[in-house]
Each structure stands twice: as C-alpha cells, then as structure tokens.
Design a protein around this motif. Structure first.
Motif, mmCIF file in Angstrom:
data_model
loop_
_atom_site.group_PDB
_atom_site.id
_atom_site.type_symbol
_atom_site.label_atom_id
_atom_site.label_comp_id
_atom_site.label_asym_id
_atom_site.label_seq_id
_atom_site.Cartn_x
_atom_site.Cartn_y
_atom_site.Cartn_z
ATOM 1 N N ALA A 39 12.449 -6.706 22.215
ATOM 2 C CA ALA A 39 11.319 -6.475 21.319
ATOM 3 C C ALA A 39 11.023 -4.987 21.214
ATOM 4 N N THR A 40 11.091 -4.288 22.355
ATOM 5 C CA THR A 40 10.876 -2.839 22.353
ATOM 6 C C THR A 40 12.020 -2.127 21.638
ATOM 7 N N VAL A 41 13.236 -2.600 21.850
ATOM 8 C CA VAL A 41 14.386 -2.006 21.160
ATOM 9 C C VAL A 41 14.174 -2.086 19.652
ATOM 10 N N LEU A 42 13.821 -3.245 19.184
ATOM 11 C CA LEU A 42 13.616 -3.428 17.745
ATOM 12 C C LEU A 42 12.473 -2.563 17.238
ATOM 13 N N ARG A 43 11.388 -2.498 18.000
ATOM 14 C CA ARG A 43 10.234 -1.689 17.589
ATOM 15 C C ARG A 43 10.601 -0.216 17.456
ATOM 16 N N LEU A 44 11.455 0.273 18.330
ATOM 17 C CA LEU A 44 11.853 1.678 18.281
ATOM 18 C C LEU A 44 12.883 1.948 17.178
ATOM 19 N N LEU A 45 13.788 1.001 16.974
ATOM 20 C CA LEU A 45 14.880 1.232 16.028
ATOM 21 C C LEU A 45 14.468 1.066 14.571
ATOM 22 N N GLN A 46 13.661 0.057 14.281
ATOM 23 C CA GLN A 46 13.353 -0.286 12.892
ATOM 24 C C GLN A 46 12.862 0.903 12.066
ATOM 25 N N PRO A 47 11.829 1.633 12.517
ATOM 26 C CA PRO A 47 11.360 2.758 11.687
ATOM 27 C C PRO A 47 12.399 3.864 11.551
ATOM 28 N N LEU A 48 13.160 4.111 12.613
ATOM 29 C CA LEU A 48 14.201 5.136 12.526
ATOM 30 C C LEU A 48 15.263 4.740 11.511
ATOM 31 N N ALA A 49 15.676 3.484 11.550
ATOM 32 C CA ALA A 49 16.699 3.014 10.624
ATOM 33 C C ALA A 49 16.218 3.105 9.179
ATOM 34 N N GLU A 50 14.971 2.736 8.949
ATOM 35 C CA GLU A 50 14.431 2.773 7.590
ATOM 36 C C GLU A 50 14.281 4.198 7.066
ATOM 37 N N ARG A 51 14.143 5.145 7.986
ATOM 38 C CA ARG A 51 14.054 6.561 7.563
ATOM 39 C C ARG A 51 15.448 7.175 7.380
ATOM 40 N N GLY A 52 16.492 6.412 7.676
ATOM 41 C CA GLY A 52 17.842 6.893 7.386
ATOM 42 C C GLY A 52 18.621 7.395 8.577
ATOM 43 N N ASP A 53 18.133 7.188 9.801
ATOM 44 C CA ASP A 53 18.886 7.615 10.977
ATOM 45 C C ASP A 53 20.117 6.697 11.118
ATOM 46 N N VAL A 54 21.315 7.278 10.999
ATOM 47 C CA VAL A 54 22.529 6.460 10.965
ATOM 48 C C VAL A 54 22.769 5.734 12.282
ATOM 49 N N ARG A 55 22.431 6.365 13.404
ATOM 50 C CA ARG A 55 22.650 5.701 14.692
ATOM 51 C C ARG A 55 21.714 4.510 14.851
ATOM 52 N N ALA A 56 20.469 4.678 14.420
ATOM 53 C CA ALA A 56 19.527 3.568 14.476
ATOM 54 C C ALA A 56 19.943 2.447 13.527
ATOM 55 N N GLN A 57 20.472 2.822 12.356
ATOM 56 C CA GLN A 57 20.931 1.814 11.413
ATOM 57 C C GLN A 57 22.069 0.987 12.002
ATOM 58 N N ASN A 58 23.006 1.673 12.635
ATOM 59 C CA ASN A 58 24.118 0.968 13.253
ATOM 60 C C ASN A 58 23.637 0.045 14.374
ATOM 61 N N ASN A 59 22.735 0.556 15.209
ATOM 62 C CA ASN A 59 22.230 -0.251 16.322
ATOM 63 C C ASN A 59 21.425 -1.455 15.828
ATOM 64 N N LEU A 60 20.685 -1.257 14.743
ATOM 65 C CA LEU A 60 19.927 -2.366 14.191
ATOM 66 C C LEU A 60 20.878 -3.444 13.660
ATOM 67 N N GLY A 61 21.956 -2.997 13.025
ATOM 68 C CA GLY A 61 22.975 -3.943 12.574
ATOM 69 C C GLY A 61 23.551 -4.733 13.731
ATOM 70 N N ALA A 62 23.753 -4.070 14.873
ATOM 71 C CA ALA A 62 24.291 -4.756 16.043
ATOM 72 C C ALA A 62 23.303 -5.786 16.572
#
Length: 471
Positions: A39-62
């Motif tokens: 839950a914490t992982v998702l909370r941290l990754l989601q906003p980063l991914a939506e702002r275009g951070d490629v590493r966060a986007q990849n991790n969110l996909g995983a």
C-alpha cells in the motif's frame, strides 16, 4: 512463458534502481517493497508515475503485473511499461517485450517483442541482450541466426548474466554460432554455475545453478588436463564488465575474456553451396577461437565450423552469407600431367592485393611428397595465405584445394639446394568425398569447355573468400 518471470520483475527493478539513486521516494518505495508494505509502495509510486518519472512508471507497471497492492491487470501493466519504454528505459522495454511475447495485456507478437528487446539490448542492458539472443536462436519474431544469437548471448554473459553464460557455454560445447571449444564451454558453464541470477531468484537460485554445473562436470570428461587447467585459470581471473549505465565499470575485466579477438593468421576458402557452405584447410582454422570470412570490398562476417578432417587437412565452414555464385567441382576422375592449373586466393594479406590474387601453372606431378596419393603437385606459385583456396582447370572447375608449398629452408638443410615452385594441393576427389560424408550438396562440372583465364578470374572472385583466424 510462465508467471514466475513476471512475478520477479518488480524486485529486479528496485534492485537496479537502488544502485543509482539516493534517499527519496523511490528508495522509500524500495524499502516498503522489501517489507511487503505494498500500500505504501503504491502511494509513493502513483504520483511519481503520473508526473512522468520513468522509473516509477515501470515499477507501477510491475505492481499491476504481479497484483501487489492492487488487482493483477496486465493491460494496465503494459500501459505503464510502454510510457517508460517509449522514453528509453531499457528495463521497461524488456518488460513490455515480455508481455508481447506471451500476449498478456497486449496482442501476442514476437515481432513486437523483438523490437523492444533490441531497443534495450543496443543500450547495453544485459537482460535485453539475453532475450534478443533467445529470439534469434529460435527464430521467434526474427530470422533465425545462431551467429547473431551468440553475439548477443556473449554481450550479456560478459556482464555476468547467468542464463546467458549458460547459453554461451552450450554454444561453445556444440559449436553453434562459434567454433567448438571445450575450454571456453567449461569456462562459461563454470561461471554460470555460481552466477547470482539476481536476488529475485533467491528461492530458485540453486535450481538455476544446477544445470550449468551438470554440463560443466560432463564436459570435463572430454577435456585433457591441460585444457581443464586453462579453463579453470580463465574462470579464476574473470570478472564482470557492465557496460550499462554507470554501475560496475572495470575496463580490465575484458582482458580475461576470450572475446577481444584479433586476426592472427589468414587463409583462403571457397563456397561450394548456395546454403553458405565453404571449404578450406583444417590447418587454416586449427586453434582459432573464432573464424570470419571476407569477400573483396566487404566487411568480415563470422563463420561456423561444421566439420573437419585433420588427417586430410580439410575443414567445412558455414556462413550466414549466401553467395551469388559457387564453385563447381570437377567430375573428371583423373588428373592429367601437364594440364592447366589456376589458383585464386588471398596470399600475403596486407602486402599483396586485398581483392585477391590469381596465378597459373600446370599439374607437375600426380602425387605429393613421398608419393602421397592424396595430393598432387602444381607449378603455380603458392604463398602464405593461399592455403585452402581452389585449384581450377581450364574450364574453371575445381580440381583441388591448395595445401601449401615445400619448406624451402628445411630442404636446403637436407639437400644443400633450394627447390623452386614445389607446391601441393589436395585432390578434388578427396574433397568431394569429404562433402559427401557430411551430406553437403555441391555442383559438378565435366570441364569440357575451355574458357578464358580472365573469365575464370571473374568467377573465382565471386566465390572465393579470405578466411581469418581470430584469437
């Protein structure tokens, strides 16, 4: 492809990223993932991914691919992988390629999978190189090429990729895409047997290591003590060379690898089949770590050793190149003393013409040194580099394979004189028997029509190649 690979992707991502970033949301997400606090992982990754951070986007996909912290959804996984992959993140490109390969969240397409694997591979990412190599080896989404597959397996293996090291060992053991070499097969099996296989494979690490260990132990029974000593010394000195990003960089590591090969000697060969088979001398390729071919005006291309006959000094190579013309072997059963003999080849490389050299002479004896019936003697001049080249008659048909010349210095010591133009070739009938025993189709010619030497030269230059021995 089973789900085990997909379940491992997120941990690979975080292990990779932690070597590149300092404290911050991504590192916090890594820590949360280790603690299984998704839950914490998702909370941290989601906003980063939506702002275009490629590493966060990849991790969110995983996370979507594994169903950690949210429902498993390969369509969403592919969407986030694609965002990062389009921006050039190699790991996301591999992840997206895997989804295309198995058809999860996207239409199944090996062609599209290869496109993404290649994008990651050319960046130097070992996992991309490995998956591209597998596709090439099996012809999945790309024309099958064992030569190209070996090249990419090798690149990944140099970086310490365990599965690629295992594949390189297998290629060397069986002579697929590279000349057979038990020393190097043992080296790479040995390295694969202790490879890390990444933290995400911790529960299966021993299973992954078991197979290369088994193959390593089996190949030892085929090796001499000296070969085994060489292989073990290479393994002891080896260290990984990571060319991706700014992680492990050790330029000296490559010095211990058998891949920075240089041309140490050359000979000649000639195509006898449109399938890419060609003949040369065994002594031309003996001891080579790899072999390459070069047509005049073209770049070198790798060749694979298919068969060899050391006793008769013949070797059969195969190239991915497809010649537009092949040599015709003479179907005449007997040579005639005094008949025309034409040699085309690449003698004295770096000194004489790089486009090839043609010399003429006659058949001066119907047997070789000490009446060796396998050979015949020719008066046409032979120089270092001519070995393995065709000897043709007045019709352009091949009547023999150049083997070399008499050792003038040795004869001077023996008879106090220097012999002139005493050169030998393997009889064409022996070469034909070698091809027959290896089920190679070739063209024959009765040689009834005499043609100008100029025309023979034009033909020979199209099917004769420089053979390079690399070590």
């Amino acid at each position: 492809m089973n789900s085990l690979f997909l379940r491992t992707l997120l941990h690979v991502v975080f292990a990779f990223l932690s070597t590149h970033i300092s404290a911050g949301p991504l590192e916090d997400a890594d820590t949360a993932y280790q603690n299984e606090d998704y839950a914490t992982v998702l909370r941290l990754l989601q906003p980063l991914a939506e702002r275009g951070d490629v590493r966060a986007q990849n991790n969110l996909g995983a996370l979507y691919a594994m169903g950690r912290g949210l429902p498993e959804d390969y369509t969403e996984a592919a969407k986030w992988y694609r965002k990062a992959a389009k921006k050039g993140l190699a790991l996301a490109q591999v992840n997206l390629g895997q989804l295309y390969f198995v058809g999860r969240g996207v239409p199944k397409s090996h062609v599209e999978a290869v496109r993404w694997f290649r994008s990651a591979a050319v960046q130097g990412f070992a996992d991309g190189q490995y998956h591209l190599a597998k596709s090439l080896a099996f012809g999945d989404g790309v024309p099958q090429s064992h030569l190209d597959a070996f090249k990419w397996y090798r690149k990944a293996a140099e970086q310490g990729h365990g599965s690629a090291q295992f594949s390189v060992g297998g290629a060397y053991e069986r002579g697929i895409g590279v000349p057979q070499n038990f020393v190097f097969a043992h080296l790479w099996y040995n390295l694969a047997s202790t490879a890390d296989y990444s933290e995400n494979f911790a529960e299966a690490r021993e299973v992954m290591r078991k197979f290369p260990r088994k193959f390593r132990d089996e190949i030892e029974m085929k090796m001499t003590p000296r070969q085994l000593e060489q292989a073990q010394a290479l393994a002891a000195e080896w260290s990984p060379k990571n060319v991706f990003g700014d992680t492990i960089v050790d330029d000296s590591a490559g010095n211990f690898l058998p891949f920075r090969n240089e041309v140490v000697s050359t000979g000649t060969g000639f195509f006898i089949s449109r399938d890419g088979y060609l003949l040369t001398n065994h002594h031309v390729i003996e001891g080579c770590e790899s072999v390459s071919l070069r047509l005049p005006g073209q770049s070198s291309r790798p060749a694979n050793l298919v068969a060899q006959d050391p006793g008769n000094d013949l070797a059969l190579l195969k190239s991915e190149s497809r010649p537009d013309l092949v040599a015709s072997l003479s179907s005449r059963k007997r040579l005639q003393l005094g008949q025309f003999a034409i040699i085309f080849g690449f003698p004295l490389t770096g000194v004489l013409s790089s486009s090839g050299n043609l010399v003429t002479g006659t058949v001066s004896a119907l047997s070789g040194l000490q009446d060796d019936p396998r050979l015949f003697q020719i008066s046409a001049p032979v120089q270092p580099g001519n070995s393995g080249g065709p000897v043709m008659d007045a019709s352009g048909a091949v009547i023999g394979v150049v083997i070399g010349k008499l050792n003038a210095r040795a004869m001077e010591k023996a008879i106090a004189d220097i012999p002139q133009n005493v050169n030998f070739a393997i009889k064409g009938a022996l070469a034909a028997g070698f091809l027959d025993s290896n089920n190679v189709d070739y063209v024959t010619d009765l040689g009834k029509q005499t043609i100008p030497v100029e025309e023979i030269a034009k033909r020979a230059i199209r099917f004769t190649v420089l053979v390079e021995c690399l070590k």
